[in-house]
Design a protein around this motif. Structure first.
Motif, PDB file in Angstrom:
ATOM      1  N   THR A   1       0.816  -1.221   0.000  1.00  0.00           N
ATOM      2  CA  THR A   1       0.000   0.000   0.000  1.00  0.00           C
ATOM      3  C   THR A   1       0.851   1.274   0.000  1.00  0.00           C
ATOM      4  OG1 THR A   1      -0.100  -0.334   2.391  1.00  0.00           O
ATOM      5  CG2 THR A   1      -2.034  -0.993   1.120  1.00  0.00           C
ATOM      6  N   GLY A   2       2.168   1.132   0.086  1.00  0.00           N
ATOM      7  CA  GLY A   2       3.045   2.298   0.098  1.00  0.00           C
ATOM      8  C   GLY A   2       3.385   2.781  -1.304  1.00  0.00           C
ATOM      9  N   SER A   3       4.249   3.765  -1.338  1.00  0.00           N
ATOM     10  CA  SER A   3       4.617   4.380  -2.612  1.00  0.00           C
ATOM     11  C   SER A   3       5.288   3.359  -3.550  1.00  0.00           C
ATOM     12  CB  SER A   3       5.540   5.564  -2.298  1.00  0.00           C
ATOM     13  OG  SER A   3       6.197   5.993  -3.431  1.00  0.00           O
ATOM     14  N   ILE A   4       6.270   2.628  -3.035  1.00  0.00           N
ATOM     15  CA  ILE A   4       6.954   1.622  -3.866  1.00  0.00           C
ATOM     16  C   ILE A   4       5.997   0.470  -4.182  1.00  0.00           C
ATOM     17  CG2 ILE A   4       8.771  -0.153  -3.845  1.00  0.00           C
ATOM     18  CD1 ILE A   4       9.971   2.560  -4.279  1.00  0.00           C
TER      19      ILE A   4
ATOM     20  N   ASP B   1      16.226   0.736  -4.952  1.00  0.00           N
ATOM     21  CA  ASP B   1      16.596   2.140  -4.722  1.00  0.00           C
ATOM     22  C   ASP B   1      17.227   2.658  -6.017  1.00  0.00           C
ATOM     23  OD1 ASP B   1      16.601   4.215  -2.981  1.00  0.00           O
ATOM     24  OD2 ASP B   1      18.042   3.363  -1.575  1.00  0.00           O
TER      25      ASP B   1
ATOM     26  N   GLY C   1       7.036   7.997   0.084  1.00  0.00           N
ATOM     27  CA  GLY C   1       6.390   7.944   1.387  1.00  0.00           C
ATOM     28  C   GLY C   1       6.965   9.007   2.309  1.00  0.00           C
TER      29      GLY C   1
ATOM     30  N   MET D   1      10.097   5.936 -10.095  1.00  0.00           N
ATOM     31  CA  MET D   1      10.554   4.694  -9.457  1.00  0.00           C
ATOM     32  C   MET D   1      10.106   3.439 -10.202  1.00  0.00           C
ATOM     33  SD  MET D   1      12.648   5.244  -7.114  1.00  0.00           S
ATOM     34  CE  MET D   1      12.804   3.573  -6.519  1.00  0.00           C
TER      35      MET D   1
ATOM     36  N   ALA E   1      13.790  -2.706  -1.855  1.00  0.00           N
ATOM     37  CA  ALA E   1      13.639  -1.252  -1.716  1.00  0.00           C
ATOM     38  C   ALA E   1      13.922  -0.840  -0.282  1.00  0.00           C
ATOM     39  CB  ALA E   1      12.211  -0.839  -2.086  1.00  0.00           C
TER      40      ALA E   1
ATOM     41  N   LYS F   1      15.727  -0.061   2.343  1.00  0.00           N
ATOM     42  CA  LYS F   1      17.159   0.143   2.599  1.00  0.00           C
ATOM     43  C   LYS F   1      17.514  -0.034   4.063  1.00  0.00           C
ATOM     44  CE  LYS F   1      16.316   4.272   0.872  1.00  0.00           C
ATOM     45  NZ  LYS F   1      16.652   5.414   0.069  1.00  0.00           N
ATOM     46  N   GLU F   2      16.530   0.206   4.974  1.00  0.00           N
ATOM     47  CA  GLU F   2      16.819   0.099   6.405  1.00  0.00           C
ATOM     48  C   GLU F   2      17.302  -1.305   6.769  1.00  0.00           C
ATOM     49  OE1 GLU F   2      13.957   1.314   5.114  1.00  0.00           O
ATOM     50  OE2 GLU F   2      13.588   3.328   5.924  1.00  0.00           O
TER      51      GLU F   2
ATOM     52  N   GLY G   1       0.253  -2.426   6.063  1.00  0.00           N
ATOM     53  CA  GLY G   1       0.197  -2.019   7.460  1.00  0.00           C
ATOM     54  C   GLY G   1      -1.235  -1.742   7.866  1.00  0.00           C
ATOM     55  N   LYS G   2      -1.653  -0.453   7.703  1.00  0.00           N
ATOM     56  CA  LYS G   2      -2.964  -0.046   8.207  1.00  0.00           C
ATOM     57  C   LYS G   2      -3.912   0.490   7.140  1.00  0.00           C
ATOM     58  CE  LYS G   2      -1.339   1.108  12.828  1.00  0.00           C
ATOM     59  NZ  LYS G   2      -2.233   0.160  13.500  1.00  0.00           N
ATOM     60  N   ASN G   3      -3.418   0.607   5.913  1.00  0.00           N
ATOM     61  CA  ASN G   3      -4.260   1.187   4.863  1.00  0.00           C
ATOM     62  C   ASN G   3      -5.141   0.098   4.231  1.00  0.00           C
ATOM     63  OD1 ASN G   3      -5.366   2.452   2.666  1.00  0.00           O
ATOM     64  ND2 ASN G   3      -3.470   3.465   2.045  1.00  0.00           N
TER      65      ASN G   3
HETATM   66  N1  LIG Z   1       9.213   5.816  -2.273  1.00  0.00           N
HETATM   67  C1  LIG Z   1      10.317   5.787  -2.978  1.00  0.00           C
HETATM   68  O1  LIG Z   1      10.380   6.393  -4.053  1.00  0.00           O
HETATM   69  C2  LIG Z   1      11.517   5.015  -2.502  1.00  0.00           C
HETATM   70  C3  LIG Z   1      12.697   5.063  -3.241  1.00  0.00           C
HETATM   71  C4  LIG Z   1      13.777   4.305  -2.840  1.00  0.00           C
HETATM   72  C5  LIG Z   1      13.696   3.506  -1.710  1.00  0.00           C
HETATM   73  N2  LIG Z   1      12.545   3.503  -0.988  1.00  0.00           N
HETATM   74  C6  LIG Z   1      12.493   2.667   0.229  1.00  0.00           C
HETATM   75  O2  LIG Z   1      11.399   1.770   0.097  1.00  0.00           O
HETATM   76  C7  LIG Z   1      10.789   1.544   1.365  1.00  0.00           C
HETATM   77  C8  LIG Z   1       9.308   1.932   1.265  1.00  0.00           C
HETATM   78  O3  LIG Z   1       9.227   3.323   1.025  1.00  0.00           O
HETATM   79  P1  LIG Z   1       7.854   4.027   0.619  1.00  0.00           P
HETATM   80  O4  LIG Z   1       8.202   5.406   0.242  1.00  0.00           O
HETATM   81  O5  LIG Z   1       7.114   3.146  -0.334  1.00  0.00           O
HETATM   82  O6  LIG Z   1       7.121   4.053   2.044  1.00  0.00           O
HETATM   83  P2  LIG Z   1       5.564   4.275   2.340  1.00  0.00           P
HETATM   84  O7  LIG Z   1       4.882   4.911   1.198  1.00  0.00           O
HETATM   85  O8  LIG Z   1       5.474   4.901   3.670  1.00  0.00           O
HETATM   86  O9  LIG Z   1       5.031   2.764   2.438  1.00  0.00           O
HETATM   87  C9  LIG Z   1       5.435   1.910   3.458  1.00  0.00           C
HETATM   88  C10 LIG Z   1       4.718   0.585   3.358  1.00  0.00           C
HETATM   89  O10 LIG Z   1       5.097  -0.230   4.477  1.00  0.00           O
HETATM   90  C11 LIG Z   1       3.897  -0.665   5.145  1.00  0.00           C
HETATM   91  N3  LIG Z   1       4.204  -0.841   6.558  1.00  0.00           N
HETATM   92  C12 LIG Z   1       4.724   0.080   7.406  1.00  0.00           C
HETATM   93  N4  LIG Z   1       4.875  -0.461   8.628  1.00  0.00           N
HETATM   94  C13 LIG Z   1       4.445  -1.739   8.533  1.00  0.00           C
HETATM   95  C14 LIG Z   1       4.351  -2.830   9.454  1.00  0.00           C
HETATM   96  N5  LIG Z   1       4.721  -2.681  10.734  1.00  0.00           N
HETATM   97  N6  LIG Z   1       3.877  -4.009   9.001  1.00  0.00           N
HETATM   98  C15 LIG Z   1       3.514  -4.162   7.717  1.00  0.00           C
HETATM   99  N7  LIG Z   1       3.580  -3.173   6.797  1.00  0.00           N
HETATM  100  C16 LIG Z   1       4.040  -1.977   7.209  1.00  0.00           C
HETATM  101  C17 LIG Z   1       2.905   0.453   4.888  1.00  0.00           C
HETATM  102  O11 LIG Z   1       1.593  -0.006   5.102  1.00  0.00           O
HETATM  103  P3  LIG Z   1       0.319   0.997   5.311  1.00  0.00           P
HETATM  104  O12 LIG Z   1       0.519   2.176   4.426  1.00  0.00           O
HETATM  105  O13 LIG Z   1      -0.816   0.101   4.878  1.00  0.00           O
HETATM  106  O14 LIG Z   1       0.255   1.346   6.765  1.00  0.00           O
HETATM  107  C18 LIG Z   1       3.204   0.714   3.415  1.00  0.00           C
HETATM  108  O15 LIG Z   1       2.644  -0.282   2.616  1.00  0.00           O
HETATM  109  C19 LIG Z   1      11.575   2.407   2.370  1.00  0.00           C
HETATM  110  O16 LIG Z   1      12.562   1.602   2.944  1.00  0.00           O
HETATM  111  C20 LIG Z   1      12.218   3.464   1.505  1.00  0.00           C
HETATM  112  O17 LIG Z   1      13.425   3.956   2.045  1.00  0.00           O
HETATM  113  C21 LIG Z   1      11.460   4.230  -1.357  1.00  0.00           C
END
Ligand SMILES: NC(=O)c1ccc[n+]([C@@H]2O[C@H](COP(=O)([O-])OP(=O)(O)OC[C@H]3O[C@@H](n4cnc5c(N)ncnc54)[C@H](OP(=O)(O)O)[C@@H]3O)[C@@H](O)[C@H]2O)c1
Length: 383
Positions: free
Chosen positions: A10-13, A149, A204, A265, A122, A124-125, A36-38
């Motif tokens: 449900t997140g951005s990636i 990434d 995100g 991405m 994706a 990275k943590e 997670g919660k969405n």
């Molecule tokens: N976005 C980018 O362009 C990008 C680029 C490079 C790397 N990254 C890396 O990719 C990862 C995701 O980034 P994002 O931007 O996509 O983040 P995001 O939009 O905040 O999405 C995070 C996702 O993780 C889920 N989540 C969070 N806590 C959780 C838990 N305890 N149990 C299960 N699911 C959980 C969220 O679920 P809900 O939303 O349903 O709560 C959501 O699906 C990060 O490590 C980031 O550094 C992202």
């Protein structure tokens, strides 16, 4: 057809991954989704992609999801910490897309490695907190970790057909974030809304704040050191505000290979999903006539101390990067809630690093314990 399990769907990636899947239904099938919660977004994804298993964070959300979905064809619904672990390791996936945010992604990613499933990474943590452990286990199990990434994907692409021993340096590019040109004095008063406005990428909230503090580049230096097996002093950073060159590799003969593309991405995601092939993707082509100029600056470690802390953590290694990461997660969450100022984020991280006596990285349990300690310590600084 490649069977995919997507953690963080449900997140951005996660959403960008599903958009690539939707563009290539002949290539991919979704077998598992972890969110997670969405719940509303997850329900829509279930209706569209029909995974056999999904997970949500809380049991009550699992019940709500069940109500939102018709009985016919509803997937198995899991909840709790073990949900993403099972989605990763027990859904018969050919590839796990690890895209949860934060160190919570570590255990499901390791579970996929234990199950011998290739990973598009994706999150990275995971590599920041436990890189050497994760890489060692992936090597033992013969599991490929394909970076998502954009910077690491660029390096991975530039390294195809090259010998690792021919690398002199890696160069990560960074947009510089929304405050690249701001005076140090203005940074003290930055609001969450201002920090959430990234100039080039839609991401995100956590990574968007990390980009604004440049902690994102700190995490990426550590990630690159782990993924490509180089010391941090051979990983440089170019501030490149246009975000067109996604990173570069400098070879021993002085030749440099870069990967370019529009900041979307879906490109590195599609490459990770189909590697070593490339899939056609809809979207505007890169138009260098229109862009006109690609510019570069050195990073300012005074105004953006997060990057300095990243280099320190990468250099000293052991459990220190896990502390940097955990303290940063807690500090970013506090900043987003308005509990600490923008410059409080690197201050909290630096204090947690100073209070930690780094140990050699030995086990997942140790990493999880250090992660818990650093989170508690960072939280105690903000009480
Ligand atoms: N976005 C980018 O362009 C990008 C680029 C490079 C790397 N990254 C890396 O990719 C990862 C995701 O980034 P994002 O931007 O996509 O983040 P995001 O939009 O905040 O999405 C995070 C996702 O993780 C889920 N989540 C969070 N806590 C959780 C838990 N305890 N149990 C299960 N699911 C959980 C969220 O679920 P809900 O939303 O349903 O709560 C959501 O699906 C990060 O490590 C980031 O550094 C992202």
């Amino acid at each position: 057809m490649k069977r995919l399990a997507i953690l963080g769907s449900t997140g951005s990636i996660g959403r960008s991954t599903l958009s690539v899947v939707a563009e290539h239904p002949e290539e991919f099938m979704v077998v598992g989704l972890a969110a997670g919660k969405n719940i509303e977004t997850l329900a829509e994804q279930v209706r569209q992609f029909h995974p056999a298993v999904v997970s949500v964070q809380d049991e009550a959300d699992g019940r709500r999801l069940r109500e939102l979905l018709s009985r016919n064809g509803a997937p198995e619904i899991l909840s709790g910490n073990q949900g993403p672990v099972q989605v990763a390791a027990s859904t018969g996936a050919d590839l796990v897309v690890s895209a949860m945010v934060g160190a919570v992604g570590l255990e499901p990613t390791l579970a996929a490695i234990e199950a011998g499933i290739p990973i598009a990474l994706a999150n990275k943590e995971t590599l920041v907190a436990a890189g050497p452990l994760v890489m060692a286990r992936a090597r033992q199990k013969g599991v490929p970790l394909i970076p998502v990434d954009s910077e690491h994907s660029a390096i991975f692409q530039a390294l195809q057909g090259q010998r690792p021993e021919d690398i002199r340096r890696l160069w990560l590019t960074a947009s510089g974030g929304p405050f690249r040109t701001w005076e140090a004095s203005r940074l003290a008063g930055v609001s969450a809304a201002e920090a959430l406005r990234h100039p080039n990428w839609e991401m995100g909230p956590k990574i968007t704040i990390d980009s604004a503090t440049m902690m994102n580049k700190a995490l990426e230096v550590i990630e690159a050191a782990v993924l490509f097996g180089l010391p941090a002093d051979r990983i440089g950073v170019y501030i490149h505000p246009q975000s067109i060159i996604h990173s570069l590799v400098e070879f021993v003969d002085g030749s440099v290979l870069a990967q370019l593309g529009v900041p979307d991405m879906r490109l590195p995601i599609a490459y990770a999903l189909s590697y070593p092939r490339r899939l056609p993707l809809n979207g505007p082509p890169l138009d260098l006539y229109q862009i006109g100029q690609l510019t570069f600056e050195a990073p300012d470690l005074e105004r953006f101390p997060g990057l300095r802390l990243g280099y320190e953590a990468a250099r000293r290694g052991g459990t220190l990067p896990a502390v940097l990461n955990a303290a940063n997660e807690v500090a970013v969450a506090a900043f987003l809630k308005g509990r600490i100022p923008f410059l409080g984020i690197p201050r909290v991280v630096e204090a947690a690093m100073a209070a930690h006596d780094p140990q050699e990285l030995k086990s997942l349990d140790q990493v999880l314990a250090v992660n818990r300690w650093a989170r508690d310590y960072a939280a105690s600084l903000m009480d």
